[in-house]
Every structure is written in C-alpha cells, then in structure tokens.
Design a protein around this motif. Structure first.
Motif, PDB file in Angstrom:
ATOM      1  N   GLU A 195       0.849  -1.189   0.000  1.00 18.34           N
ATOM      2  CA  GLU A 195       0.000   0.000   0.000  1.00 18.34           C
ATOM      3  C   GLU A 195       0.884   1.239   0.000  1.00 18.34           C
ATOM      4  O   GLU A 195       1.980   1.242   0.565  1.00 18.34           O
ATOM      5  N   ASN A 196       0.406   2.305  -0.638  1.00 10.27           N
ATOM      6  CA  ASN A 196       1.125   3.574  -0.658  1.00 10.27           C
ATOM      7  C   ASN A 196       2.592   3.396  -1.055  1.00 10.27           C
ATOM      8  O   ASN A 196       3.504   3.860  -0.375  1.00 10.27           O
ATOM      9  N   ILE A 197       2.784   2.712  -2.174  1.00  7.84           N
ATOM     10  CA  ILE A 197       4.136   2.421  -2.665  1.00  7.84           C
ATOM     11  C   ILE A 197       4.736   3.690  -3.257  1.00  7.84           C
ATOM     12  O   ILE A 197       4.130   4.305  -4.138  1.00  7.84           O
ATOM     13  N   PRO A 198       5.923   4.109  -2.815  1.00  8.12           N
ATOM     14  CA  PRO A 198       6.550   5.291  -3.411  1.00  8.12           C
ATOM     15  C   PRO A 198       6.873   5.072  -4.884  1.00  8.12           C
ATOM     16  O   PRO A 198       7.202   3.949  -5.296  1.00  8.12           O
ATOM     17  N   VAL A 199       6.786   6.123  -5.669  1.00  8.80           N
ATOM     18  CA  VAL A 199       7.059   6.013  -7.105  1.00  8.80           C
ATOM     19  C   VAL A 199       8.438   5.442  -7.358  1.00  8.80           C
ATOM     20  O   VAL A 199       8.618   4.581  -8.236  1.00  8.80           O
ATOM     21  N   ASP A 200       9.431   5.884  -6.592  1.00  8.71           N
ATOM     22  CA  ASP A 200      10.805   5.451  -6.843  1.00  8.71           C
ATOM     23  C   ASP A 200      11.069   4.012  -6.427  1.00  8.71           C
ATOM     24  O   ASP A 200      12.147   3.473  -6.680  1.00  8.71           O
ATOM     25  N   GLN A 201      10.085   3.350  -5.796  1.00  2.74           N
ATOM     26  CA  GLN A 201      10.225   1.940  -5.429  1.00  2.74           C
ATOM     27  C   GLN A 201       9.275   1.034  -6.216  1.00  2.74           C
ATOM     28  O   GLN A 201       9.311  -0.181  -6.074  1.00  2.74           O
ATOM     29  N   ALA A 202       8.431   1.635  -7.051  1.00  2.63           N
ATOM     30  CA  ALA A 202       7.338   0.884  -7.673  1.00  2.63           C
ATOM     31  C   ALA A 202       7.827  -0.222  -8.598  1.00  2.63           C
ATOM     32  O   ALA A 202       7.257  -1.319  -8.629  1.00  2.63           O
ATOM     33  N   LEU A 203       8.880   0.049  -9.376  1.00  2.00           N
ATOM     34  CA  LEU A 203       9.325  -0.964 -10.342  1.00  2.00           C
ATOM     35  C   LEU A 203       9.871  -2.217  -9.660  1.00  2.00           C
ATOM     36  O   LEU A 203       9.894  -3.293 -10.273  1.00  2.00           O
ATOM     37  N   SER A 204      10.282  -2.102  -8.406  1.00  2.00           N
ATOM     38  CA  SER A 204      10.766  -3.290  -7.691  1.00  2.00           C
ATOM     39  C   SER A 204       9.637  -4.274  -7.398  1.00  2.00           C
ATOM     40  O   SER A 204       9.887  -5.418  -7.018  1.00  2.00           O
ATOM     41  N   HIS A 205       8.397  -3.836  -7.588  1.00  2.00           N
ATOM     42  CA  HIS A 205       7.240  -4.700  -7.377  1.00  2.00           C
ATOM     43  C   HIS A 205       6.818  -5.417  -8.662  1.00  2.00           C
ATOM     44  O   HIS A 205       5.927  -6.264  -8.616  1.00  2.00           O
ATOM     45  N   VAL A 206       7.442  -5.083  -9.775  1.00  2.00           N
ATOM     46  CA  VAL A 206       7.054  -5.657 -11.070  1.00  2.00           C
ATOM     47  C   VAL A 206       7.780  -6.976 -11.304  1.00  2.00           C
ATOM     48  O   VAL A 206       9.019  -7.030 -11.287  1.00  2.00           O
ATOM     49  N   TYR A 207       7.007  -8.026 -11.544  1.00  2.00           N
ATOM     50  CA  TYR A 207       7.580  -9.333 -11.868  1.00  2.00           C
ATOM     51  C   TYR A 207       7.918  -9.432 -13.349  1.00  2.00           C
ATOM     52  O   TYR A 207       8.955  -9.976 -13.739  1.00  2.00           O
ATOM     53  N   GLY A 208       7.019  -8.929 -14.200  1.00  2.00           N
ATOM     54  CA  GLY A 208       7.246  -9.060 -15.632  1.00  2.00           C
ATOM     55  C   GLY A 208       6.191  -8.310 -16.426  1.00  2.00           C
ATOM     56  O   GLY A 208       5.376  -7.554 -15.881  1.00  2.00           O
ATOM     57  N   TYR A 209       6.233  -8.556 -17.739  1.00  2.00           N
ATOM     58  CA  TYR A 209       5.384  -7.813 -18.670  1.00  2.00           C
ATOM     59  C   TYR A 209       4.773  -8.764 -19.700  1.00  2.00           C
ATOM     60  O   TYR A 209       5.328  -9.829 -19.998  1.00  2.00           O
ATOM     61  N   ALA A 210       3.650  -8.353 -20.262  1.00  2.00           N
ATOM     62  CA  ALA A 210       2.997  -9.114 -21.329  1.00  2.00           C
ATOM     63  C   ALA A 210       2.285  -8.132 -22.252  1.00  2.00           C
ATOM     64  O   ALA A 210       2.210  -6.932 -21.979  1.00  2.00           O
ATOM     65  N   ILE A 211       1.772  -8.651 -23.358  1.00  2.00           N
ATOM     66  CA  ILE A 211       0.933  -7.876 -24.276  1.00  2.00           C
ATOM     67  C   ILE A 211      -0.513  -8.302 -24.055  1.00  2.00           C
ATOM     68  O   ILE A 211      -0.802  -9.492 -23.900  1.00  2.00           O
ATOM     69  N   GLY A 212      -1.412  -7.342 -24.037  1.00  2.00           N
ATOM     70  CA  GLY A 212      -2.823  -7.667 -23.864  1.00  2.00           C
ATOM     71  C   GLY A 212      -3.716  -6.867 -24.783  1.00  2.00           C
ATOM     72  O   GLY A 212      -3.338  -5.794 -25.276  1.00  2.00           O
ATOM     73  N   LEU A 213      -4.890  -7.387 -25.027  1.00  2.00           N
ATOM     74  CA  LEU A 213      -5.938  -6.680 -25.765  1.00  2.00           C
ATOM     75  C   LEU A 213      -7.110  -6.453 -24.824  1.00  2.00           C
ATOM     76  O   LEU A 213      -7.632  -7.400 -24.228  1.00  2.00           O
ATOM     77  N   ASP A 214      -7.495  -5.194 -24.670  1.00  2.00           N
ATOM     78  CA  ASP A 214      -8.685  -4.850 -23.901  1.00  2.00           C
ATOM     79  C   ASP A 214      -9.834  -4.698 -24.893  1.00  2.00           C
ATOM     80  O   ASP A 214     -10.136  -3.603 -25.361  1.00  2.00           O
ATOM     81  N   MET A 215     -10.458  -5.827 -25.243  1.00  2.00           N
ATOM     82  CA  MET A 215     -11.546  -5.808 -26.204  1.00  2.00           C
ATOM     83  C   MET A 215     -12.779  -5.179 -25.544  1.00  2.00           C
ATOM     84  O   MET A 215     -13.110  -5.477 -24.395  1.00  2.00           O
ATOM     85  N   THR A 216     -13.440  -4.289 -26.290  1.00  2.00           N
ATOM     86  CA  THR A 216     -14.446  -3.418 -25.684  1.00  2.00           C
ATOM     87  C   THR A 216     -15.719  -3.376 -26.521  1.00  2.00           C
ATOM     88  O   THR A 216     -15.669  -3.117 -27.732  1.00  2.00           O
ATOM     89  N   ARG A 217     -16.857  -3.629 -25.890  1.00  2.00           N
ATOM     90  CA  ARG A 217     -18.149  -3.393 -26.534  1.00  2.00           C
ATOM     91  C   ARG A 217     -18.383  -1.881 -26.532  1.00  2.00           C
ATOM     92  O   ARG A 217     -18.951  -1.311 -25.593  1.00  2.00           O
ATOM     93  N   ARG A 218     -17.942  -1.214 -27.597  1.00  2.00           N
ATOM     94  CA  ARG A 218     -17.925   0.242 -27.593  1.00  2.00           C
ATOM     95  C   ARG A 218     -19.334   0.836 -27.513  1.00  2.00           C
ATOM     96  O   ARG A 218     -19.550   1.852 -26.855  1.00  2.00           O
ATOM     97  N   ASP A 219     -20.283   0.196 -28.166  1.00  2.00           N
ATOM     98  CA  ASP A 219     -21.647   0.724 -28.118  1.00  2.00           C
ATOM     99  C   ASP A 219     -22.207   0.670 -26.699  1.00  2.00           C
ATOM    100  O   ASP A 219     -22.837   1.623 -26.227  1.00  2.00           O
ATOM    101  N   LEU A 220     -21.927  -0.421 -25.980  1.00  2.00           N
ATOM    102  CA  LEU A 220     -22.405  -0.517 -24.604  1.00  2.00           C
ATOM    103  C   LEU A 220     -21.644   0.427 -23.677  1.00  2.00           C
ATOM    104  O   LEU A 220     -22.218   0.974 -22.724  1.00  2.00           O
ATOM    105  N   GLN A 221     -20.363   0.624 -23.967  1.00  2.00           N
ATOM    106  CA  GLN A 221     -19.594   1.586 -23.170  1.00  2.00           C
ATOM    107  C   GLN A 221     -20.134   3.002 -23.348  1.00  2.00           C
ATOM    108  O   GLN A 221     -20.279   3.755 -22.378  1.00  2.00           O
ATOM    109  N   ASN A 222     -20.438   3.369 -24.589  1.00  2.00           N
ATOM    110  CA  ASN A 222     -20.966   4.711 -24.840  1.00  2.00           C
ATOM    111  C   ASN A 222     -22.307   4.924 -24.141  1.00  2.00           C
ATOM    112  O   ASN A 222     -22.575   6.002 -23.601  1.00  2.00           O
ATOM    113  N   GLU A 223     -23.145   3.887 -24.135  1.00  2.00           N
ATOM    114  CA  GLU A 223     -24.415   3.992 -23.422  1.00  2.00           C
ATOM    115  C   GLU A 223     -24.182   4.178 -21.925  1.00  2.00           C
ATOM    116  O   GLU A 223     -24.847   4.997 -21.274  1.00  2.00           O
ATOM    117  N   ALA A 224     -23.232   3.414 -21.383  1.00  2.24           N
ATOM    118  CA  ALA A 224     -22.938   3.513 -19.948  1.00  2.24           C
ATOM    119  C   ALA A 224     -22.413   4.903 -19.592  1.00  2.24           C
ATOM    120  O   ALA A 224     -22.777   5.470 -18.548  1.00  2.24           O
TER     121      ALA A 224
END
Length: 227
Positions: free
Chosen positions: A90-119
C-alpha cells in the motif's frame, strides 16, 4: 467443512522460458492513459488523476481466439502493455514501484464500444463493456529480470496486416511507476495483480474472421483471430 460445489480453477499465465505459472488475483485497467487516445475518445488529454476499472481474472485468455460477444454490434480493439506484479503493498513510493514488477505481457482490452458509450451517457459503470468473457487475450509473461523494465519502445496493432494503432510506451500520461504508486493508494496490491496500462490512438472495430497482431518492443507478438 466442505465446498458446496467445486470451486473455479485459478487462472494463471505462462511465463516465458520457465515451467512456472503466474497466478492471477486482480486485473486493473488504466483508462485514457495516452493523450492521442484520450482526444479520439472526446476527452481532454491534460494530466488529470488516473482512473481505473477492473476486468475479471478469467477474462484473460491465451488460446489465440476472441469470440465475438453477444449484445453488441461494435467491438473495438485496444492494444496494451500489461504489467504483472510479484510484490504487493500500500502507498508504494514512485521510486520503489518498479521493484514490485515481476514481468510484462501484451494484452488486448476488447471493448463493446456501443455498450460503453451507453454507460457513459447514463453515468454507469463499464463492466458490461469491458469485463465480458474472453475480453482480454494476452501473451505469456516475460520476466523483468530477463528483459529489464519497459519504459519506452514501440507498441502497435495490425488488423489483417493493416496498421491500426501505433505509439510509444513513453507516451503514457501516467508512467508505470506512477500508475502503480497511485493505484496502491486506492487498493492494497498483492502478488498476482496485473495492470493493463492503456492504449494508444487508433482503436477501431473488429469483425469475425479478422486477424489481430499486437506488438510491444521487447515482448513476443500476440496474434488473435476473431471468431
């Protein structure tokens, strides 16, 4: 004591060059984190406080297919860098944040845009637009100890060989350490949490039969077919 029914299996992602799996706990998503994308969505790109929404861990899939969902006629692609946490807090300082990162990946945030616009118009949450089944195809995780931390580099998406989205990780409004730090002030982060860090400009619709190719420098490409 026993379970009333068999509990759901733990969702986990493979880790490149190991036999280990990364067990997922929570999936946080940063909204409008690239200025050009904020503009194309009709928002002021000035650096306001970040906002977050969540997907469900079992929305993430690795089988290379995205089933076109029901109750929509306008599903959009959003290519993103995924940050995977190996340490919480909790309340992780910016200068320490990367030490909490295990790794990275690529992702797609697929979005129902019509439903998002309604919301949006009705001031409602976005879950029906963002957190539906198989809405987040992802690649295997690459450990930060193997490739270092990704602070700059190309991020792009092609649909049927045509470039649709293109940007650079250094164009994020809220950089990865800042996003982790801010998020840790709102939630208690833990190992197994992942953060989808936002998408560059160029989001657009997909249809059945489309082939999506996602790329982030330093990571293996993600290929997904809409079915």
């Amino acid at each position: 004591m026993s379970y009333a029914f068999k509990p759901a299996a733990v969702t986990a992602l493979p880790i490149r060059n190991t036999l280990d799996l990364f067990p997922l706990r929570r999936v946080y998503c940063v909204g409008r984190n690239y200025a050009d994308h904020a503009i194309e969505m009709g928002h002021d790109p000035d650096r306001e406080a970040p906002f977050f929404f969540q997907k469900n861990p079992d929305n993430l899939v690795l089988d290379g297919e995205f089933p076109y969902p029901s109750r929509t006629s306008d599903v959009h692609h959003e290519i993103e860098l995924v940050v995977c946490l190996g340490r919480g807090g909790e309340n992780i300082p910016v200068d320490q944040a990367l030490s909490h990162v295990y790794g990275y990946a690529i992702g797609l945030d697929m979005t129902r845009r019509d439903l998002q616009n309604e919301a949006k118009k009705m001031g409602r949450p976005w879950e029906v637009a963002k957190a539906f089944e198989k809405s987040a195809p992802v690649s295997p995780i690459v450990r930060a100890s193997e490739i270092g931390h990704l602070e700059a580099g190309a991020i792009w998406l092609k649909v049927n060989g045509e470039l649709r989205q293109s940007g650079d990780l250094n164009q994020m409004i809220w950089k990865v350490p800042e996003a982790i730090s801010y998020l840790s002030g709102l939630f208690q982060l833990a190992p197994g949490d992942i953060i989808m860090t936002g998408t560059p400009a160029g989001v657009g619709p997909v249809k059945r039969g489309d082939r999506l190719e996602g790329h982030v420098d330093g990571l293996r490409e993600l290929t997904v077919t809409v079915v």
